[in-house]
Design a protein around this motif. Sequence first.
Motif, PDB file in Angstrom:
ATOM      1  N   PRO A 320       0.827  -1.362  -0.107  1.00  0.00           N
ATOM      2  CA  PRO A 320       0.094   0.006  -0.015  1.00  0.00           C
ATOM      3  C   PRO A 320       0.784   1.173  -0.046  1.00  0.00           C
ATOM      4  O   PRO A 320       0.099   2.256   0.206  1.00  0.00           O
ATOM      5  N   VAL A 321       2.266   0.968  -0.260  1.00  0.00           N
ATOM      6  CA  VAL A 321       2.833   2.331  -0.125  1.00  0.00           C
ATOM      7  C   VAL A 321       4.230   2.334  -1.155  1.00  0.00           C
ATOM      8  O   VAL A 321       4.426   1.064  -1.559  1.00  0.00           O
ATOM      9  N   GLU A 322       4.589   3.009  -1.705  1.00  0.00           N
ATOM     10  CA  GLU A 322       5.848   3.024  -2.704  1.00  0.00           C
ATOM     11  C   GLU A 322       6.935   3.215  -2.030  1.00  0.00           C
ATOM     12  O   GLU A 322       7.336   4.286  -1.407  1.00  0.00           O
ATOM     13  N   PHE A 323       7.602   2.060  -1.706  1.00  0.00           N
ATOM     14  CA  PHE A 323       8.741   1.893  -0.624  1.00  0.00           C
ATOM     15  C   PHE A 323       9.977   1.826  -1.216  1.00  0.00           C
ATOM     16  O   PHE A 323      10.289   1.542  -2.396  1.00  0.00           O
ATOM     17  N   THR A 324      11.144   2.074  -0.451  1.00  0.00           N
ATOM     18  CA  THR A 324      12.362   2.062  -1.033  1.00  0.00           C
ATOM     19  C   THR A 324      12.955   0.529  -0.649  1.00  0.00           C
ATOM     20  O   THR A 324      13.919   0.167  -1.367  1.00  0.00           O
ATOM     21  N   PRO A 357       2.738   9.107   0.390  1.00  0.00           N
ATOM     22  CA  PRO A 357       1.117   8.765   0.524  1.00  0.00           C
ATOM     23  C   PRO A 357       1.168   7.318   0.874  1.00  0.00           C
ATOM     24  O   PRO A 357       1.668   6.370   0.475  1.00  0.00           O
ATOM     25  N   ILE A 358       0.282   7.048   1.997  1.00  0.00           N
ATOM     26  CA  ILE A 358      -0.176   5.671   2.149  1.00  0.00           C
ATOM     27  C   ILE A 358      -1.471   5.524   1.661  1.00  0.00           C
ATOM     28  O   ILE A 358      -2.359   6.102   2.017  1.00  0.00           O
ATOM     29  N   ARG A 359      -1.625   4.325   1.040  1.00  0.00           N
ATOM     30  CA  ARG A 359      -3.003   3.968   0.277  1.00  0.00           C
ATOM     31  C   ARG A 359      -3.739   2.886   1.132  1.00  0.00           C
ATOM     32  O   ARG A 359      -3.232   2.104   1.661  1.00  0.00           O
ATOM     33  N   VAL A 411      -5.861   7.680  -0.623  1.00  0.00           N
ATOM     34  CA  VAL A 411      -5.083   8.205   0.438  1.00  0.00           C
ATOM     35  C   VAL A 411      -5.457   8.057   1.875  1.00  0.00           C
ATOM     36  O   VAL A 411      -6.343   8.897   2.121  1.00  0.00           O
ATOM     37  N   ILE A 412      -4.740   7.499   2.819  1.00  0.00           N
ATOM     38  CA  ILE A 412      -5.326   7.462   4.155  1.00  0.00           C
ATOM     39  C   ILE A 412      -4.414   8.403   5.126  1.00  0.00           C
ATOM     40  O   ILE A 412      -4.730   8.463   6.510  1.00  0.00           O
ATOM     41  N   GLY A 413      -3.045   8.278   4.814  1.00  0.00           N
ATOM     42  CA  GLY A 413      -2.228   9.146   5.469  1.00  0.00           C
ATOM     43  C   GLY A 413      -0.884   9.183   5.040  1.00  0.00           C
ATOM     44  O   GLY A 413      -0.740   8.781   3.904  1.00  0.00           O
ATOM     45  N   TYR A 414       0.126   9.470   5.956  1.00  0.00           N
ATOM     46  CA  TYR A 414       1.600   9.781   5.127  1.00  0.00           C
ATOM     47  C   TYR A 414       2.546   9.207   5.998  1.00  0.00           C
ATOM     48  O   TYR A 414       2.681   9.133   7.389  1.00  0.00           O
ATOM     49  N   VAL A 415       3.694   8.813   5.413  1.00  0.00           N
ATOM     50  CA  VAL A 415       4.696   7.806   6.100  1.00  0.00           C
ATOM     51  C   VAL A 415       5.226   8.984   7.142  1.00  0.00           C
ATOM     52  O   VAL A 415       5.642  10.089   6.932  1.00  0.00           O
ATOM     53  N   GLY A 416       5.683   8.335   8.158  1.00  0.00           N
ATOM     54  CA  GLY A 416       6.574   8.659   9.404  1.00  0.00           C
ATOM     55  C   GLY A 416       7.264   8.227  10.275  1.00  0.00           C
ATOM     56  O   GLY A 416       7.385   6.953   9.946  1.00  0.00           O
ATOM     57  N   MET A 417       7.554   8.713  11.364  1.00  0.00           N
ATOM     58  CA  MET A 417       8.216   7.803  12.541  1.00  0.00           C
ATOM     59  C   MET A 417       7.738   7.987  13.754  1.00  0.00           C
ATOM     60  O   MET A 417       8.603   7.812  14.832  1.00  0.00           O
ATOM     61  N   LEU A 426       6.505   2.753   7.189  1.00  0.00           N
ATOM     62  CA  LEU A 426       5.191   2.101   7.174  1.00  0.00           C
ATOM     63  C   LEU A 426       5.285   0.562   7.940  1.00  0.00           C
ATOM     64  O   LEU A 426       5.645  -0.134   7.318  1.00  0.00           O
ATOM     65  N   HIS A 427       4.416   0.923   9.031  1.00  0.00           N
ATOM     66  CA  HIS A 427       4.039  -0.732   9.446  1.00  0.00           C
ATOM     67  C   HIS A 427       2.529  -1.285   9.238  1.00  0.00           C
ATOM     68  O   HIS A 427       1.587  -0.600   9.610  1.00  0.00           O
ATOM     69  N   TYR A 428       2.494  -2.093   8.508  1.00  0.00           N
ATOM     70  CA  TYR A 428       1.521  -2.769   7.639  1.00  0.00           C
ATOM     71  C   TYR A 428       1.146  -4.003   8.230  1.00  0.00           C
ATOM     72  O   TYR A 428       2.116  -5.101   8.115  1.00  0.00           O
TER      73      TYR A 428
END
Length: 482
Positions: A320-324, A357-359, A411-417, A426-428
Motif C-alpha cells: 500500500p505504499v511506494e517503498f524504497t 502517501p499511504i493508500r 490516501v489515508i495517511g503519510y509515512v512518518g516515524m 510504514l508498519h503494515y
Amino acid sequence: MNDIHNDNKNARHKARRLLIRRHAQRRHFHFYSRVSNWTFLQNVSASPISWRAEHWILGGVCVLLTALVGIVIPTFANATRHEPSPVPYTTLALDLPQLPGDEADPAIGAYAANSEPDWQVVTVRAGQSLSDIFREQGLAPTDLQRVLDSQDDAVALRRIRPGQEFAFAHAPDGSLSAMRFERGDATRVVLHFGAGGVSEAAVERAVERRTHVAHGTVTRSLFYAGERAGLSDGMVLKLANAFGYDIDFAQDLREGDSFSVIYDDVYRDGERLRDGDIIAATFVNQGKRYTAIRYTNADGETTYYTEDGRPLRKSFLRTPVEFTRISSTFSTGRMHPVLGYMRAHKGVDYAAPTGTPIRAAGDGKITYRGWMSGYGNFVIVQHNAHISTAYGHMSRFASERLGEHVKQGQVIGYVGMTGLATGPHLHYEFRIDGGHRDPLTVTLPPPEPLPASQLAQFRQQASPQLARLKMVDAMQLARAND
C-alpha cells in the motif's frame, strides 16, 4: 610587239619600287634594324612562351577596341530610342450621397457587434494558477473576482491544468473587455465585461471519439514498443495501469512480449484534443495471455474486467505504499530496535521517505484513527466481516474521518516515524478474523465477479471488442509465419 612593251613597263615599275624601298631603308635605317626581328608566331620548341613588345601592342589595341564598342553602341541605342508619349488622364470630382442624419445603418452596427475580439491566447504552465495568469496580463485582482462571481460553478476556473488555454481581449484603455475559456470538452464560454456587468455566451462544440487499433512487440522497452505501434506515452501508461495488477512491468517484462490494444482519441471541431481511453486490450507476458475490457457497472464505476466479467483490480493491494526497501519482515520473534528485547513483529515495515502517501489496501471502512501506543498515528480499515488492515507510524492522517468509507488506493495517511520507530517507515498488518498474517505471503481473496444481472450486458458489450482483438492477433501471427 605588245608583249615586249608590257614586259619593259613591268620592269620599270619593279625597279622603281626597289629604288623607293632602298631609299626608305637608308632614311629609316634605325627603325628597320630595331623591328626587323618582330614576329607574332614564336618557335615554341626553341624558346618558352613570353610576352614581347608586339604582344603588348596587339593586346592594348584589342582592349581599346572593346572599350569603344561598349561605349559607342549603348549610347547610339539610347539616342535612337523614342519615349512613348504620355497618356492623358481626366480627374472628375463626384459627390457621395449623404447618410441620414437621424439614423444609423443597421448592417454596420450588426457587423461591429459581431466582430471577433483581438484575442491574446495564454497557455497554462505547470504550477500556474488563474491568479498568476491575470497578474501576467496586467489585470487587477478585482477583475479575477468579477470572473469568479459571474460563474455559478467556478470549478473549471479554480482547477486549471497545464496545457489549458485562456484568451483575453483588452479595451483601448487596457482594461479587460472579454475573456474566453473551455468549460469541459464540449463547451466554450465567452465573457464580455461592460459597465452593466459581465455577460456570458456559451458555445457548444462538436466532440467525437475516434477509435484506433494498435499492436506492438516488446524489444527494448514497453515505451519503445508503444511508440513504434503509434501510441503516445500517456496511452502506454494507461495500458500498463490496466494490467498492473497482474504484471509487474519493472520485473516481469520480457523481450518478445506483445500487446494488442483498441483505444480512442478525443477530437473537437475536427482537431485532436487529447488521448482518450483504452477500450480493450490483450497482453502476452512470458507466454501467458491477459485480457482487459473497459466497462462501467451499475454503480457508475468504470474499471477493467477479464473476459468472464471479473475485475482486473484485485481485492487488495499487495503493497500500500511506494517503498524504497523492506526494513523488517513478519516474524514471531524479533529483537525490537528500540525496546531492546525479543518481541513478535506482526507485520511488514516498508521504509520510505517521510510524507510518502499511504493508500488503503482495499475498499472498506475506517474503524480506528488515532494514537496507538508503540504504533504512533494508527489507522485500521475493516474490509469485510473477516479481513482488516492496519497502518502505523504515520506522520499525519489524511482528510478521512473515523467511520468513513474509503476506496482501494485512496490516501489515508503519510509515512512518518511516530511511536517507537528509528526511521520513517510504514508498519503494515493484514488480519483475518483478528489473527495476523504475513502480508507478503498471504493468499489474497479473488475479486467478486459482476452480478448475473450485469454479466449479460457486459458480455454483449465486450463480444465485438474481443472479436476485433482476436482478429488483430491472428493477423500478426500470420505475418510472423510468412
